[in-house]
Design an enzyme around this catalytic site. Structure first.
Site, PDB file in Angstrom:
ATOM      1  CG  ASP A   3     -32.890-101.460  22.921  1.00  0.00           C
ATOM      2  OD1 ASP A   3     -34.033-101.958  22.808  1.00  0.00           O
ATOM      3  OD2 ASP A   3     -31.883-101.946  22.400  1.00  0.00           O
ATOM      4  CG  HIS A  25     -45.946 -73.780  27.202  1.00  0.00           C
ATOM      5  ND1 HIS A  25     -47.107 -74.408  26.812  1.00  0.00           N
ATOM      6  CD2 HIS A  25     -46.194 -73.299  28.446  1.00  0.00           C
ATOM      7  CE1 HIS A  25     -48.008 -74.303  27.773  1.00  0.00           C
ATOM      8  NE2 HIS A  25     -47.480 -73.630  28.778  1.00  0.00           N
ATOM      9  CG  ASP A  67     -41.706 -71.418  35.003  1.00  0.00           C
ATOM     10  OD1 ASP A  67     -41.545 -72.135  36.005  1.00  0.00           O
ATOM     11  OD2 ASP A  67     -42.832 -71.172  34.513  1.00  0.00           O
ATOM     12  CG  ASP A 112     -44.288 -73.775  38.914  1.00  0.00           C
ATOM     13  OD1 ASP A 112     -43.395 -73.299  38.197  1.00  0.00           O
ATOM     14  OD2 ASP A 112     -45.490 -73.815  38.582  1.00  0.00           O
ATOM     15  CG  HIS A 136     -50.131 -66.828  32.195  1.00  0.00           C
ATOM     16  ND1 HIS A 136     -50.014 -66.650  33.550  1.00  0.00           N
ATOM     17  CD2 HIS A 136     -49.047 -66.223  31.649  1.00  0.00           C
ATOM     18  CE1 HIS A 136     -48.895 -65.980  33.816  1.00  0.00           C
ATOM     19  NE2 HIS A 136     -48.295 -65.691  32.678  1.00  0.00           N
ATOM     20  CG  HIS A 171     -50.629 -73.927  38.519  1.00  0.00           C
ATOM     21  ND1 HIS A 171     -49.827 -74.814  39.210  1.00  0.00           N
ATOM     22  CD2 HIS A 171     -49.773 -73.109  37.851  1.00  0.00           C
ATOM     23  CE1 HIS A 171     -48.550 -74.546  38.932  1.00  0.00           C
ATOM     24  NE2 HIS A 171     -48.485 -73.496  38.125  1.00  0.00           N
ATOM     25  CG  HIS A 199     -50.169 -77.214  35.739  1.00  0.00           C
ATOM     26  ND1 HIS A 199     -50.471 -76.825  34.473  1.00  0.00           N
ATOM     27  CD2 HIS A 199     -49.204 -76.357  36.142  1.00  0.00           C
ATOM     28  CE1 HIS A 199     -49.716 -75.788  34.117  1.00  0.00           C
ATOM     29  NE2 HIS A 199     -48.932 -75.493  35.122  1.00  0.00           N
ATOM     30  CD  GLU A 239     -47.768 -69.607  37.267  1.00  0.00           C
ATOM     31  OE1 GLU A 239     -47.047 -69.508  36.257  1.00  0.00           O
ATOM     32  OE2 GLU A 239     -48.138 -70.699  37.736  1.00  0.00           O
ATOM     33  CE1 TYR A 295     -44.597 -64.028  30.156  1.00  0.00           C
ATOM     34  CE2 TYR A 295     -46.936 -63.523  30.469  1.00  0.00           C
ATOM     35  CZ  TYR A 295     -45.785 -64.145  30.888  1.00  0.00           C
ATOM     36  OH  TYR A 295     -45.796 -64.887  32.047  1.00  0.00           O
ATOM     37  NE  ARG A 355     -44.144 -67.742  34.226  1.00  0.00           N
ATOM     38  CZ  ARG A 355     -43.767 -67.923  32.963  1.00  0.00           C
ATOM     39  NH1 ARG A 355     -44.223 -67.117  32.019  1.00  0.00           N
ATOM     40  NH2 ARG A 355     -42.944 -68.894  32.646  1.00  0.00           N
ATOM     41  CD  GLU A 361     -44.679 -70.383  38.732  1.00  0.00           C
ATOM     42  OE1 GLU A 361     -43.824 -70.443  37.829  1.00  0.00           O
ATOM     43  OE2 GLU A 361     -45.661 -71.144  38.810  1.00  0.00           O
TER      44      GLU A 361
HETATM   45  N1  GLY Z   1     -43.992 -74.097  35.095  1.00  0.00           N
HETATM   46  C1  GLY Z   1     -45.326 -74.355  34.852  1.00  0.00           C
HETATM   47  C2  GLY Z   1     -46.175 -73.292  35.339  1.00  0.00           C
HETATM   48  O1  GLY Z   1     -45.684 -72.286  35.803  1.00  0.00           O
HETATM   49  O2  GLY Z   1     -47.361 -73.393  35.353  1.00  0.00           O
HETATM   50 MN    MN Z   2     -46.739 -72.415  37.686  1.00  0.00          MN
HETATM   51 MN    MN Z   3     -43.675 -72.153  36.530  1.00  0.00          MN
END
Ligand code: GLY
Ligand code: MN
Ligand code: MN
Length: 465
Positions: A40, A247, A264, A275, A358, A362, A369, A412, A416, A433, A435
């Protein structure tokens, strides 16, 4: 520039799209389904971005049908006094025509009955491929009755085409209204980061226990305080070693005085995402190794920012980042020159990969994204092949997208450091990081997210406040 988007904007977008559907083309664009969370209880509803881009309509259970002559038909929930007591106001088909500038609107329940007639005598059916579960099968289902009427002279569409091809290109370059919304979302998110940093240092100064969720609460407070509807994605609030989990979620780990904290997080405002990532010392003072690694990531981000301008390729900021990080990893002793060689070797062999796994950015827009091809459309046929130095896999490369004013992307870079043989202990478990969100301009880029600083001295200063 106000944040109120004129309804005529959606009609203009529909007209631009209709003009690309070809003679007798027809497009079908459903919004997103609702999702049950558990018994529900639904997940917070989020409309489909393509549908919203063309209608500005946020109710569930709706579908837009657009024909090449610009005729727009909406299917949506009908007015229903009883349901509206439970679920709230519905626009309803009668009011939708004027409110959304459409030509016709019907109850969503009429979709299956009306679609075959709308598809009759059309040459090509456009719909977004692989984005709406079950849509391809529904299109098949609507085409069946059209074919059955062939003996009465009805023509059945002979082609189906991916509407993402057209809409992704339109969405990739943001207009002034979209940029105004994105700047607004970015400013709210920047303030939220400042607030989380300051609360962290304050609580530690007061001798109180800090958990990751305390900082997440600050982010949420600031997002909602300024009218943002929701986080644009699951916020990451990672204390200490958790920052090395890419993540990681905002969870319950304690934040210790000597930790770095990686946040983040960005809000979504009227359908547009922000972001931002910042990494800061929990107690407001970087240690020597933390500062050395932070300075390196920041220098790599500065190189990427300098490479972000109209005419550059999408990959150039990434390449600039990798060059700076690779040199820095050698200089700081995280990579051993005797084993990996010089900076060119590090780049060619991707020896930086254990520390930077990474990409540097993006597209950003309605989706965090965001959609849009990363290959330059006019050069899609220029394929080159190479072998990945780490996996040995054969990779096909195509020329990367040329940046144009109004495109929005994140920048970004990060590092690490997990414990490994040869990696100096002082850097173990540090995850950093930085960003920011950039709008491409003719000679550079605008960073929309600098309402929260990146310079380490400025971060330390604001955490003392
Ligand atoms: N927070 C998602 C990214 O940085 O791509
Ligand atoms: Mn990002
Ligand atoms: Mn991000």
């Amino acid at each position: 520039m106000t944040l109120n988007v004129p309804p005529s904007l959606y009609a203009e977008r529909r007209a631009r799209l209709a003009a690309q559907l070809g003679p007798d083309g027809i497009a079908i664009i459903p919004t997103a389904p609702e999702h049950l969370r558990n018994r529900d209880s639904d997940f917070l509803y989020r409309h489909d971005s393509y549908f919203y881009y063309l209608t500005g309509f946020t109710e569930p259970n709706a579908c837009l049908v657009l024909t090449a002559d610009g005729h727009g038909t909406l299917f949506c929930n009908p007015k229903d006094p009883e349901r509206e007591i439970w679920d709230g106001y519905r626009l309803g088909p009668e009011a939708a025509v004027a409110a959304l500038g459409l030509d016709e609107a019907f109850a969503a329940a009429e979709l299956d009955q009306r679609l075959p007639r709308l598809l009759e005598n059309r040459a090509c059916v456009w719909y977004p491929f692989a984005t709406h579960a079950g849509l391809a099968a529904r299109v098949e289902g609507w085409l069946g009755p059209v074919r059955a009427r062939a003996r009465y002279g009805a023509l059945c569409p002979t082609r189906q085409a991916d509407l993402c091809l057209l809409l992704d290109e339109m969405r990739l370059v943001k207009d002034v209204h979209e940029l105004a919304l994105m700047r607004h979302a970015a400013q709210i998110s920047a303030r939220a980061h400042v607030r989380a940093m300051q609360r962290c240092a304050r609580m530690l100064r007061e001798g109180r226990e800090v958990r990751e969720y305390h900082l997440d609460a600050e982010l949420l407070h600031e997002f909602r305080e300024h009218g943002a509807q929701a986080p644009a994605y699951n916020s990451i609030v990672a204390a200490g070693a958790n920052a090395c989990v890419l993540h990681y979620r905002a969870d319950r780990a304690p934040v210790q005085g000597g930790d770095l904290v990686l946040i983040d997080a960005g809000c979504e405002y009227d359908g547009y995402a922000s972001d931002i990532t910042r990494t800061f010392p929990a107690n407001g003072r970087f240690t020597g190794p933390q500062r050395a690694l932070y300075d390196l990531v920041l220098a790599s981000q500065e190189a990427a920012v300098a490479a972000t301008k109209a005419g550059a390729r999408f990959t150039e900021p990434h390449d600039a980042t990798v060059a700076v990080l690779s040199q820095g990893l050698l200089d700081l002793g995280l990579l051993d020159r005797n084993k990996v060689g010089n900076v060119q070797d590090v780049i060619a062999q991707r020896a930086y990969f254990p520390f930077y796994m990474h990409r540097t950015g993006h597209w950003l827009g309605m989706d965090v994204h965001d959609c849009g091809s990363y290959v330059e459309p006019s050069e899609v046929g220029q394929v080159s092949e190479r072998r990945d130095p780490l996996s040995g896999e054969r990779i096909q490369d195509r020329p990367s997208r040329v940046l144009r004013p109004g495109m929005v992307l994140t920048i970004e870079p990060g590092l690490y450091v997990r414990p490994a043989p040869g990696v100096p202990e002082a850097f173990h478990h540090l995850g950093i990081r930085i960003e920011d969100d950039a709008v491409v301009q003719a000679h550079g880029c605008e960073l929309m997210t600098r309402g929260v600083p990146v310079q380490p001295d400025e971060i330390e200063a604001l955490m003392r406040e």
